[in-house]
Every structure is written in C-alpha cells, then in structure tokens.
Design a protein around this motif. Structure first.
Motif, mmCIF file in Angstrom:
data_model
loop_
_atom_site.group_PDB
_atom_site.id
_atom_site.type_symbol
_atom_site.label_atom_id
_atom_site.label_comp_id
_atom_site.label_asym_id
_atom_site.label_seq_id
_atom_site.Cartn_x
_atom_site.Cartn_y
_atom_site.Cartn_z
ATOM 1 N N GLU A 1 0.835 -1.207 0.000
ATOM 2 C CA GLU A 1 0.000 0.000 0.000
ATOM 3 C C GLU A 1 0.871 1.259 0.000
ATOM 4 O OE1 GLU A 1 -2.679 -0.349 3.309
ATOM 5 O OE2 GLU A 1 -3.823 -1.953 2.342
ATOM 6 N N ALA A 2 1.906 1.261 0.814
ATOM 7 C CA ALA A 2 2.813 2.413 0.853
ATOM 8 C C ALA A 2 3.506 2.595 -0.490
ATOM 9 C CB ALA A 2 3.843 2.228 1.971
ATOM 10 N N ALA A 3 3.933 1.497 -1.079
ATOM 11 C CA ALA A 3 4.606 1.560 -2.382
ATOM 12 C C ALA A 3 3.660 2.101 -3.447
ATOM 13 C CB ALA A 3 5.122 0.176 -2.777
ATOM 14 N N ARG A 4 2.426 1.635 -3.465
ATOM 15 C CA ARG A 4 1.458 2.131 -4.454
ATOM 16 C C ARG A 4 1.268 3.634 -4.308
ATOM 17 N NH1 ARG A 4 -2.079 -2.955 -3.545
ATOM 18 N NH2 ARG A 4 -1.482 -4.213 -5.344
ATOM 19 N N GLU A 5 1.098 4.083 -3.082
ATOM 20 C CA GLU A 5 0.901 5.515 -2.854
ATOM 21 C C GLU A 5 2.100 6.327 -3.338
ATOM 22 O OE1 GLU A 5 0.219 5.853 1.346
ATOM 23 O OE2 GLU A 5 -1.713 4.799 1.242
ATOM 24 N N LEU A 6 3.302 5.911 -2.947
ATOM 25 C CA LEU A 6 4.493 6.685 -3.291
ATOM 26 C C LEU A 6 4.845 6.588 -4.773
ATOM 27 C CD1 LEU A 6 6.596 6.091 -0.079
ATOM 28 C CD2 LEU A 6 5.699 8.266 -0.914
ATOM 29 N N PHE A 7 4.705 5.407 -5.364
ATOM 30 C CA PHE A 7 4.960 5.293 -6.803
ATOM 31 C C PHE A 7 3.944 6.119 -7.584
ATOM 32 C CE2 PHE A 7 7.019 0.921 -6.066
ATOM 33 C CZ PHE A 7 8.315 1.419 -6.162
ATOM 34 N N ALA A 8 2.676 6.126 -7.143
ATOM 35 C CA ALA A 8 1.662 6.924 -7.833
ATOM 36 C C ALA A 8 1.937 8.421 -7.688
ATOM 37 C CB ALA A 8 0.267 6.587 -7.300
ATOM 38 N N GLU A 9 2.440 8.836 -6.534
ATOM 39 C CA GLU A 9 2.727 10.257 -6.297
ATOM 40 C C GLU A 9 4.011 10.719 -6.982
ATOM 41 O OE1 GLU A 9 2.920 10.854 -2.046
ATOM 42 O OE2 GLU A 9 0.927 9.980 -1.757
ATOM 43 N N HIS A 10 5.044 9.873 -6.959
ATOM 44 C CA HIS A 10 6.381 10.318 -7.374
ATOM 45 C C HIS A 10 7.007 9.518 -8.507
ATOM 46 C CE1 HIS A 10 6.255 12.829 -3.830
ATOM 47 N NE2 HIS A 10 6.013 11.769 -3.085
ATOM 48 N N GLY A 11 6.342 8.470 -8.974
ATOM 49 C CA GLY A 11 6.932 7.621 -9.999
ATOM 50 C C GLY A 11 7.992 6.709 -9.419
ATOM 51 N N TYR A 12 8.525 5.850 -10.270
ATOM 52 C CA TYR A 12 9.521 4.870 -9.846
ATOM 53 C C TYR A 12 10.756 5.544 -9.276
ATOM 54 C CZ TYR A 12 12.875 1.025 -10.094
ATOM 55 O OH TYR A 12 13.820 0.090 -9.787
ATOM 56 N N ASP A 13 11.290 6.498 -10.000
ATOM 57 C CA ASP A 13 12.552 7.125 -9.603
ATOM 58 C C ASP A 13 12.411 8.011 -8.364
ATOM 59 O OD1 ASP A 13 13.979 5.889 -11.651
ATOM 60 O OD2 ASP A 13 13.484 7.480 -13.073
ATOM 61 N N GLY A 14 11.227 8.526 -8.112
ATOM 62 C CA GLY A 14 11.042 9.441 -6.995
ATOM 63 C C GLY A 14 10.654 8.773 -5.688
ATOM 64 N N ALA A 15 10.486 7.467 -5.691
ATOM 65 C CA ALA A 15 10.112 6.736 -4.477
ATOM 66 C C ALA A 15 11.236 5.763 -4.119
ATOM 67 C CB ALA A 15 8.809 5.982 -4.697
ATOM 68 N N SER A 16 11.829 5.950 -2.970
ATOM 69 C CA SER A 16 12.921 5.074 -2.556
ATOM 70 C C SER A 16 12.399 3.984 -1.617
ATOM 71 C CB SER A 16 14.010 5.876 -1.849
ATOM 72 O OG SER A 16 13.548 6.319 -0.587
ATOM 73 N N ILE A 17 13.194 2.949 -1.460
ATOM 74 C CA ILE A 17 12.871 1.889 -0.502
ATOM 75 C C ILE A 17 12.743 2.497 0.900
ATOM 76 C CG2 ILE A 17 13.814 -0.159 0.669
ATOM 77 C CD1 ILE A 17 12.737 -0.856 -2.070
ATOM 78 N N ARG A 18 13.638 3.408 1.219
ATOM 79 C CA ARG A 18 13.616 4.062 2.535
ATOM 80 C C ARG A 18 12.301 4.842 2.719
ATOM 81 N NH1 ARG A 18 17.798 4.246 5.650
ATOM 82 N NH2 ARG A 18 19.337 3.953 4.005
ATOM 83 N N ASP A 19 11.855 5.559 1.678
ATOM 84 C CA ASP A 19 10.586 6.306 1.755
ATOM 85 C C ASP A 19 9.402 5.358 1.939
ATOM 86 O OD1 ASP A 19 11.963 8.696 1.285
ATOM 87 O OD2 ASP A 19 11.594 8.632 -0.889
ATOM 88 N N ILE A 20 9.420 4.266 1.198
ATOM 89 C CA ILE A 20 8.323 3.295 1.287
ATOM 90 C C ILE A 20 8.285 2.691 2.682
ATOM 91 C CG2 ILE A 20 7.528 1.049 0.423
ATOM 92 C CD1 ILE A 20 8.727 2.016 -2.361
ATOM 93 N N ALA A 21 9.440 2.326 3.205
ATOM 94 C CA ALA A 21 9.511 1.767 4.556
ATOM 95 C C ALA A 21 8.996 2.764 5.586
ATOM 96 C CB ALA A 21 10.939 1.351 4.875
ATOM 97 N N ALA A 22 9.395 4.033 5.444
ATOM 98 C CA ALA A 22 8.929 5.056 6.384
ATOM 99 C C ALA A 22 7.410 5.199 6.324
ATOM 100 C CB ALA A 22 9.602 6.399 6.081
ATOM 101 N N ARG A 23 6.851 5.193 5.114
ATOM 102 C CA ARG A 23 5.388 5.308 4.970
ATOM 103 C C ARG A 23 4.685 4.108 5.599
ATOM 104 N NH1 ARG A 23 1.926 8.009 0.914
ATOM 105 N NH2 ARG A 23 3.538 9.606 1.069
ATOM 106 N N ALA A 24 5.321 2.925 5.508
ATOM 107 C CA ALA A 24 4.726 1.703 6.076
ATOM 108 C C ALA A 24 5.090 1.519 7.548
ATOM 109 C CB ALA A 24 5.192 0.493 5.275
#
Length: 194
Positions: free
Chosen positions: A21-44
């Motif tokens: 869910e966090a990955a979907r949100e961040l990839f949708a907001e920022h695209g592949y290059d703008g969403a890092s593993i660290r950002d996804i982990a923080a969101r989750a």
C-alpha cells in the motif's frame, strides 16, 4: 464457532500488505525514480530491510504495485459494431471504479523516465490490448491497430487522471463514450472494415 468469520491475516501478510500500500501511494505520487525503498519503509512504518525481505528489490516491489488489468472485453462482445463503445466503457469502469487503477497511474507516471516501467506498459499493450484487437479486423495489421487503440487510451488516461486537464476531467462518461467510442471502433476494425 462460525465458519463465516473472515480469516485473520498473519503478521507477515499484514506487513506485506502495508508495504505494498505504501509503495502504491508513493509510486503513484512520485513515480519509480522518486520513491525510494527508505521512503516506502517510512510510509509503512517499518525498517527498510523488511521491504527487501518481502519483495527482494525495488523492481519486484514496483512490478507488484503496478499490476494492472484493463479487463478489455474481447470475449464479452459478440457484436463487432459495438467493440469501440465496449472498450471505452470498460476502460472508464476500470479507471474510475477499480482499486487496481492505481497500478496504471504508477506505470504512466514512471514510464517516461524509467525503462523498467516503460517495459511494464509495453507488457500491458502486448498482453492485454493487442490480443483483443487481433480478434477483430485483419490479423495482418493487428499490431498497428492495437497501437492506435493504446495511444487513444493512454492519451485519455494521461489527460484525465494524471495531468487532470480541466476540460477532459469535466467530460461525463457519456461524452467520452460518444467521442472516443467511434475512434476506437475504427482503430479496432481497421480502415478496410465497413
């Protein structure tokens, strides 16, 4: 004890779901290059190592987050005269009434700058659009016709759902069907169709 009780998710399944869910949100907001593993982990609210533990890599997580099924109606349509309308109606239902629509937003936002995402869009084209179009018209030019269908659908999606161009967003479903359906019909059936 009732057997109709919903099955409880394990802690592992809840963590995977949270990551996805966090990955979907961040990839949708920022695209592949703008969403890092660290950002996804923080969101989750988890450690970044857990993302890798469950999904192995950013590419694999992206592939899971960006799954998308257009659900085009090849086998549902028997009347060749209405395939254009059937495709655009299904497209609108899928984009505006399905949780999986986020997958295509992710792909579209990322594909222009990321080859992995672009390849996923090409997969949707090859495995979902082309087979439907090949079932109609002349098989020899199915690829060209499918490309035209994809250009129409991706253009509409980009303008309506990503860029949110006010005149396109303001169009009712009926207006879109009335204007786009005949174009898709011509593309699917080919110029030689009567």
């Amino acid at each position: 004890m009732s057997t109709n009780q919903p099955k409880k998710l394990s802690k592992s399944d809840r963590t995977k779901t949270s990551i996805l869910e966090a990955a979907r949100e961040l990839f949708a907001e920022h695209g592949y290059d703008g969403a890092s593993i660290r950002d996804i982990a923080a969101r989750a609210s988890i450690d970044p190592a857990m993302v890798i533990r469950y999904f192995n890599s950013k590419d694999e997580l992206f592939a899971r987050a960006a799954l998308f099924d257009l659900r085009l109606p090849a086998t549902l349509v028997t009347d060749h005269a209405s395939i254009g309308d059937a495709i655009i109606k299904r497209f609108l239902r899928t984009w505006e009434g399905s949780p999986s629509a986020t997958g295509m937003v992710i792909l579209l936002r990322s594909a222009a700058s990321n080859e992995f995402a672009a390849e996923k869009v090409r997969d949707v084209f090859a495995n979902q659009v082309r087979p439907v179009v090949a079932a109609f018209g002349n098989p020899a030019d199915a690829g060209r016709r499918a490309g035209l269908v994809a250009s129409q659908l991706l253009g509409l999606a980009t303008c309506r759902y990503l860029l949110r161009l006010p005149p396109v967003v303001a169009l009712s479903h009926e207006e879109i069907i009335q204007n786009v359906g005949p174009v898709l019909q011509r593309y699917v059936m080919g110029a030689d169709a009567t």
